[in-house]
Scaffold this motif. Structure first.
Motif, PDB file in Angstrom:
ATOM      1  N   ARG A 277      -3.940   0.083 -15.010  1.00  0.00           N
ATOM      2  CA  ARG A 277      -4.070   0.423 -13.836  1.00  0.00           C
ATOM      3  C   ARG A 277      -3.940   1.743 -13.101  1.00  0.00           C
ATOM      4  N   ARG A 278      -2.974   2.573 -13.663  1.00  0.00           N
ATOM      5  CA  ARG A 278      -2.924   3.946 -13.562  1.00  0.00           C
ATOM      6  C   ARG A 278      -4.263   4.528 -13.976  1.00  0.00           C
ATOM      7  N   VAL A 279      -4.807   4.287 -15.344  1.00  0.00           N
ATOM      8  CA  VAL A 279      -6.028   4.981 -15.640  1.00  0.00           C
ATOM      9  C   VAL A 279      -7.082   4.553 -14.398  1.00  0.00           C
ATOM     10  N   ASP A 280      -7.163   3.395 -13.671  1.00  0.00           N
ATOM     11  CA  ASP A 280      -8.041   3.108 -12.900  1.00  0.00           C
ATOM     12  C   ASP A 280      -7.940   4.186 -11.628  1.00  0.00           C
ATOM     13  N   ALA A 281      -6.663   3.943 -11.227  1.00  0.00           N
ATOM     14  CA  ALA A 281      -6.444   4.847 -10.050  1.00  0.00           C
ATOM     15  C   ALA A 281      -6.701   6.280  -9.885  1.00  0.00           C
ATOM     16  N   THR A 282      -6.503   6.736 -11.571  1.00  0.00           N
ATOM     17  CA  THR A 282      -6.601   8.292 -11.699  1.00  0.00           C
ATOM     18  C   THR A 282      -8.153   8.573 -11.568  1.00  0.00           C
ATOM     19  N   LEU A 283      -8.955   7.643 -12.157  1.00  0.00           N
ATOM     20  CA  LEU A 283     -10.509   7.981 -12.469  1.00  0.00           C
ATOM     21  C   LEU A 283     -11.005   7.823 -11.248  1.00  0.00           C
ATOM     22  N   VAL A 284     -10.601   6.903 -10.219  1.00  0.00           N
ATOM     23  CA  VAL A 284     -11.212   6.753  -8.737  1.00  0.00           C
ATOM     24  C   VAL A 284     -10.816   8.008  -8.004  1.00  0.00           C
ATOM     25  N   ARG A 285      -9.681   8.348  -8.296  1.00  0.00           N
ATOM     26  CA  ARG A 285      -9.119   9.636  -7.263  1.00  0.00           C
ATOM     27  C   ARG A 285      -9.918  11.100  -7.670  1.00  0.00           C
ATOM     28  N   ARG A 286     -10.284  11.231  -8.952  1.00  0.00           N
ATOM     29  CA  ARG A 286     -10.775  12.447  -9.418  1.00  0.00           C
ATOM     30  C   ARG A 286     -11.695  13.169  -8.872  1.00  0.00           C
ATOM     31  N   PRO A 287     -13.025  12.230  -8.133  1.00  0.00           N
ATOM     32  CA  PRO A 287     -13.853  13.016  -7.570  1.00  0.00           C
ATOM     33  C   PRO A 287     -13.638  13.434  -6.266  1.00  0.00           C
ATOM     34  N   ARG A 288     -12.312  13.009  -5.765  1.00  0.00           N
ATOM     35  CA  ARG A 288     -11.704  13.478  -4.385  1.00  0.00           C
ATOM     36  C   ARG A 288     -11.040  14.463  -4.405  1.00  0.00           C
ATOM     37  N   SER A 289     -10.473  14.828  -3.133  1.00  0.00           N
ATOM     38  CA  SER A 289      -9.533  15.832  -3.006  1.00  0.00           C
ATOM     39  C   SER A 289      -8.348  15.509  -3.506  1.00  0.00           C
ATOM     40  N   ARG A 290      -7.845  16.530  -4.396  1.00  0.00           N
ATOM     41  CA  ARG A 290      -6.348  16.040  -4.851  1.00  0.00           C
ATOM     42  C   ARG A 290      -5.416  15.923  -3.875  1.00  0.00           C
ATOM     43  N   TYR A 291      -5.517  16.488  -2.785  1.00  0.00           N
ATOM     44  CA  TYR A 291      -4.541  16.354  -1.744  1.00  0.00           C
ATOM     45  C   TYR A 291      -4.823  15.293  -0.518  1.00  0.00           C
ATOM     46  N   ARG A 292      -5.869  14.468  -1.021  1.00  0.00           N
ATOM     47  CA  ARG A 292      -6.012  13.401  -0.031  1.00  0.00           C
ATOM     48  C   ARG A 292      -4.654  12.544   0.270  1.00  0.00           C
ATOM     49  N   ARG A 293      -4.550  12.409   1.574  1.00  0.00           N
ATOM     50  CA  ARG A 293      -3.418  11.385   1.986  1.00  0.00           C
ATOM     51  C   ARG A 293      -3.598  10.186   1.644  1.00  0.00           C
ATOM     52  N   VAL A 294      -2.604   9.463   1.296  1.00  0.00           N
ATOM     53  CA  VAL A 294      -2.590   7.947   1.018  1.00  0.00           C
ATOM     54  C   VAL A 294      -1.815   7.531   2.256  1.00  0.00           C
ATOM     55  N   ARG A 295      -2.617   6.397   2.711  1.00  0.00           N
ATOM     56  CA  ARG A 295      -2.161   5.638   3.895  1.00  0.00           C
ATOM     57  C   ARG A 295      -1.114   4.776   3.403  1.00  0.00           C
ATOM     58  N   ARG A 296       0.115   4.500   4.559  1.00  0.00           N
ATOM     59  CA  ARG A 296       1.187   3.710   4.196  1.00  0.00           C
ATOM     60  C   ARG A 296       1.197   2.771   5.201  1.00  0.00           C
ATOM     61  N   GLU A 297       0.976   1.398   4.731  1.00  0.00           N
ATOM     62  CA  GLU A 297       0.913   0.427   5.818  1.00  0.00           C
ATOM     63  C   GLU A 297       1.987  -0.598   5.772  1.00  0.00           C
ATOM     64  N   PRO A 298       2.876  -0.700   6.734  1.00  0.00           N
ATOM     65  CA  PRO A 298       4.127  -1.798   6.840  1.00  0.00           C
ATOM     66  C   PRO A 298       3.604  -3.180   6.209  1.00  0.00           C
ATOM     67  N   LEU A 299       4.299  -3.634   5.411  1.00  0.00           N
ATOM     68  CA  LEU A 299       4.193  -5.090   5.126  1.00  0.00           C
ATOM     69  C   LEU A 299       5.293  -5.909   5.279  1.00  0.00           C
ATOM     70  N   ALA A 300       6.377  -5.616   5.363  1.00  0.00           N
ATOM     71  CA  ALA A 300       7.603  -6.193   5.496  1.00  0.00           C
ATOM     72  C   ALA A 300       8.931  -5.303   5.741  1.00  0.00           C
ATOM     73  N   GLU A 301       9.902  -5.901   6.234  1.00  0.00           N
ATOM     74  CA  GLU A 301      11.197  -5.089   6.550  1.00  0.00           C
ATOM     75  C   GLU A 301      11.525  -4.439   5.302  1.00  0.00           C
ATOM     76  N   GLY A 302      11.572  -2.866   4.921  1.00  0.00           N
ATOM     77  CA  GLY A 302      11.791  -2.313   3.911  1.00  0.00           C
ATOM     78  C   GLY A 302      10.599  -1.734   3.070  1.00  0.00           C
ATOM     79  N   LEU A 303       9.369  -2.216   3.357  1.00  0.00           N
ATOM     80  CA  LEU A 303       8.418  -2.378   2.328  1.00  0.00           C
ATOM     81  C   LEU A 303       7.092  -1.986   2.939  1.00  0.00           C
ATOM     82  N   VAL A 304       6.226  -1.168   2.420  1.00  0.00           N
ATOM     83  CA  VAL A 304       4.970  -0.683   2.984  1.00  0.00           C
ATOM     84  C   VAL A 304       3.897  -0.535   1.597  1.00  0.00           C
TER      85      VAL A 304
END
Length: 787
Positions: A277-304
């Motif tokens: 999963r880490r490899v997939d995430a890294t390979l997908v992000r590589r072509p994009r900006s290394r400073y791309r902001r990752v969205r945080r979406e609330p899911l439940a109390e204390g969790l996003v």
């Protein structure tokens, strides 16, 4: 010459050292017996005889893991000398003469790196290159060039490597669940340890954790013992060799061996899954900006949600929130995500013990997790691997990776139970108590972790577990009965004459004439069979069980629908709202604290769509409705909702009153706001199974009809369902609403305001409207009052 038979008596380190010394001597003799190197450049030769030549070990010998009957994987690396073929012959023939199997090649550094860049297997092997003899500078150059090439081409080679491992997994299965596993190539086997190090070498993941290294080392020990026992090169731990291997490793018996192999394989598989999963995430992000902001979406109390993982919110308090673990697991499974590794580690360190009995909110989260079906399986494995599952259910340690020797069983006991719960999640709309079906499926074989008959032991263990979970005494008795009789229907259906009245009598007597228990046992039989194998639950067997259930149900008659009761536990605090235009009385909103969240009471003059409007306002204010009841008397509607704030903030009566008033006046675009909310919260868009809609006659109560809807729970569902009923011209005179796990079970007592019966045609139209409502395209009820 090397004494091949003596190698099997040595330890792994001694074996590698003996082979290294022998090979070094062979290379020295080969160099002494061949002419001094004539370089391609002009001029006399210079330097020692071994300059520019190195014997390099790869594979198991390169990793210092040579098994007793393993191959020697060797590469003769040179700097381009012409006499290399004669030198290689002088080296390889003594190896063959010694009776050893040899995998060999002759390469320059450039040739080796070129092959490794095109062939992922060759590249993987060269990462283990280790100097044995000759010129160490050549080996250093090879290792440096190989590592650089591996990192350069990782984006292309690693997906190929992952596909190879997936293919082997499909062919050989997962090591942790096999009765006769391939220790090397099955998923979670020795190959996974090698792949993990290769991924770390590509700098796309961290080095494997220490416990993964320990699991890998244990599998090496098992393979060594296996090859010593069989006297040949094999990686298959077949049944007849398990006891001799257990004896060599000083283990109690073959079951203990297989269980430890399973635990090791599951740990390596778990770490490998996370790494990929880490490899997939890294390979997908590589072509994009290394400073791309990752969205945080609330899911439940204390969790996003952050990217494709569930992480702790900034204001989460793991040490002070006992329900956070299960709430997070349920949120992750509901959104078809996983908890982040860091979040798991934090929870494992800081999560406090659960109160006993479990609070209703904790139990509800647990049910919601189980009801998520297939997406709950990897989340439960996360909890298991971090020790969180056995912390909540101490009895779970008894069945962890416990082998089942019957060939019908595909899984160890613990994984079988998880698979049964996942299968039961597909059947929750067929029973009146889906919560008990889910828990019963998860625990039906828990008794296998103790000596004695697993059913007799299981009823005692489940009684203690269910009470600790906070189930009521009648529910505990039902769960105990499910465990006691979980084999009743399959055994009777396949061994008795279904047309014999005594067969039906036997089942009726066993279940005490309890039609609800019959439902649960039928669901459990289906889930248990599906989690075992296709051989254990064939279409023929499913047909026999269904036929038996039909005969018993006919004898018992139909069971009444359950009606959850909402009772206030504290005096009600009412907040009056100003009168609404066209109303004869004001809107009132009361909020009170109850055991599980809050209870909201809304009073207003009755009108078409009132229930739907109120439910929509609650959903818009992030309040999950767990149960509800509406009653109408003398033109006044009273609606009582048991709610749980999704993010822990209690409802504010004044805000709710303003929302209800605005919805009644038509100034709040309720449908549009709810649709926008669903777009903002992707977990509410998780696709579910088609809804189940049932009609029941209710003339005895003076109500024309009762319609029950079972559908995947999501924000605004109650609002849309009641809007659909109102738009279809039906009044909801009373309703019971319950959320069990991931499903909503909503029963509405409806009638036509004109007093005419609801005919089949109208029922069909209502069903279409309800299905559309579940899909999310029900009409906005803002204008329903204008009918």
């Amino acid at each position: 010459m090397l004494d091949h038979s003596a190698l099997t008596t040595l330890t792994r380190a001694e074996r590698v050292r003996a082979v290294d010394d022998w090979l070094a001597g062979l290379l020295a003799d080969a160099l002494a017996g061949t002419p001094r190197p004539s370089r391609r450049r002009s001029g006399p030769p210079s330097g020692p005889a071994g300059a520019g030549v190195a014997l390099v070990a790869v594979g198991s010998l390169g990793r210092r893991e040579l098994p007793p009957h393993g191959d020697l994987d060797l590469v003769l690396v040179h700097d381009g000398r012409r006499e290399i073929a004669a030198l290689a012959d002088a080296l390889w023939y003594p190896v063959w003469d010694a009776g050893l199997r040899l995998d060999h090649s002759v390469r320059t550094v450039a040739e080796a790196v070129s092959v490794a860049g095109d062939d992922v297997k060759a590249g993987l092997g060269l990462l283990d290159a280790r100097h044995v003899a000759g010129d160490p500078e050549v080996t250093t150059a090879l290792r440096t060039a190989t590592l650089g090439s591996w990192r350069q081409h990782a984006g292309r080679l690693l997906p190929q490597l992952r596909e190879i491992r997936r293919s082997r997994s499909r062919q050989l299965g997962e090591l942790g669940f096999l009765l006769e596993p391939d220790l090397k190539e099955a998923y979670g086997g020795l190959r996974e340890g090698q792949v993990l190090r290769a991924v770390a070498a590509a700098q796309l993941a961290d080095e494997p954790p220490a416990d993964a290294g320990e699991a890998y080392g244990f599998l090496l020990d098992v393979r060594d013992a296996l090859q010593r026992s069989t006297g040949r090169a094999t990686d298959a731990l077949v049944r007849q060799e398990q006891r001799p291997v257990a004896d060599q490793l000083a283990l109690a018996d073959d079951d203990v061996l297989l269980r430890r192999v399973s635990l090791a394989g599951r740990r390596l598989a778990f770490v490998a899954d996370e790494t990929w999963r880490r490899v997939d995430a890294t390979l997908v992000r590589r072509p994009r900006s290394r400073y791309r902001r990752v969205r945080r979406e609330p899911l439940a109390e204390g969790l996003v949600r952050q990217g494709d993982e569930v992480v702790l919110a900034r204001d989460a308090r793991p040490a002070a929130d006992p329900g956070l673990v299960l709430r997070g697991a349920a949120a992750a499974a509901r959104a078809d995500l996983l908890l982040s590794p860091y979040t798991l580690k934090v929870l494992a360190v800081h999560a406090p013990p659960l109160p006993e009995p479990w609070p209703p909110e904790v139990r509800w989260s647990f049910l919601r997790l189980l009801a998520s079906g297939r997406s709950a399986v990897p989340v439960l494995e996360q909890l298991d691997q971090e020790g969180l599952l056995s912390r909540m259910l101490p009895e779970w340690d008894r069945v962890r990776s416990l082998p089942q020797r019957h060939p019908w069983h595909r899984f160890t006991v613990d994984r079988h139970l998880v698979e049964a719960a996942a299968a039961a999640a597909e059947l929750t709309r067929d029973v009146d108590r889906p919560d008990l079906l889910l828990v019963g499926a998860l625990l039906h074989d828990i008794g296998k972790g103790w000596p004695g008959d697993h059913t007799d032991v299981g009823v005692v263990v489940v009684a203690e577990m269910a009470a600790r979970m906070g189930f009521s005494e009648p529910d505990v008795e039902t769960l105990v009965a499910m465990v006691r009789h979980h084999l009743l229907l399959p055994d009777v259906a396949t061994r008795r004459d279904l047309d014999d009245p005594l067969t039906v009598d036997r089942v009726v007597e066993a279940i005490g004439g309890d039609a609800a228990l019959l439902q649960l046992l039928h669901g459990l039989a289906q889930a248990d069979g599906a989690a075992t194998s296709s051989s254990a639950w064939s279409p023929w067997k499913a047909h026999l069980v269904a036929a038996l259930v039909a005969r018993v149900a006919a004898r018992l008659g139909s069971a009444p629908l359950p009606e959850p009761v909402l009772e206030p536990t504290q005096p009600q605090v009412t907040t009056p709202a100003p009168a609404v235009s066209g109303q004869t009385e004001p809107v009132t909103v009361g909020v009170e604290d109850v055991l599980d969240g809050q209870q909201v009471t809304i009073g207003a003059a009755d009108r078409p769509g009132l229930f739907s409007l109120c439910a929509g306002v609650l959903a818009l204010n992030q309040l999950d409705v767990r149960a509800a009841r509406v009653s109408v008397q003398d033109g006044h509607g009273t609606l009582v909702f048991a709610v749980r704030p999704r993010f822990g903030r209690p409802p504010v009566p004044e805000i709710l009153a303003d929302g209800v008033r605005a919805a009644l006046e038509g100034t709040l675009p309720l449908g549009e706001r709810l649709r926008q909310r669903e777009r903002d919260y992707s977990q509410d868009r998780t696709p579910g199974r088609p809804p189940r809609i049932s009609w029941f006659d209710a003339e005895a109560t003076g109500i024309t009809g009762l319609v029950e809807v079972r559908a995947s729970d999501r924000a605004g569902l109650l609002h849309r369902l009641t809007a659909a009923l109102a738009d279809a011209g039906l009044d909801v005179s009373s309703a019971t609403v319950e959320t069990l796990g991931a499903d909503a079970v909503d029963a509405f007592y409806v009638c036509d305001p004109s007093g005419t019966p609801i005919d089949p045609g109208q029922r069909e139209r209502v069903e279409r409207a309800l299905v559309a409502a579940v899909r999310g395209d029900a009409p906005d009820p803002a204008a329903l009052g204008e009918r």
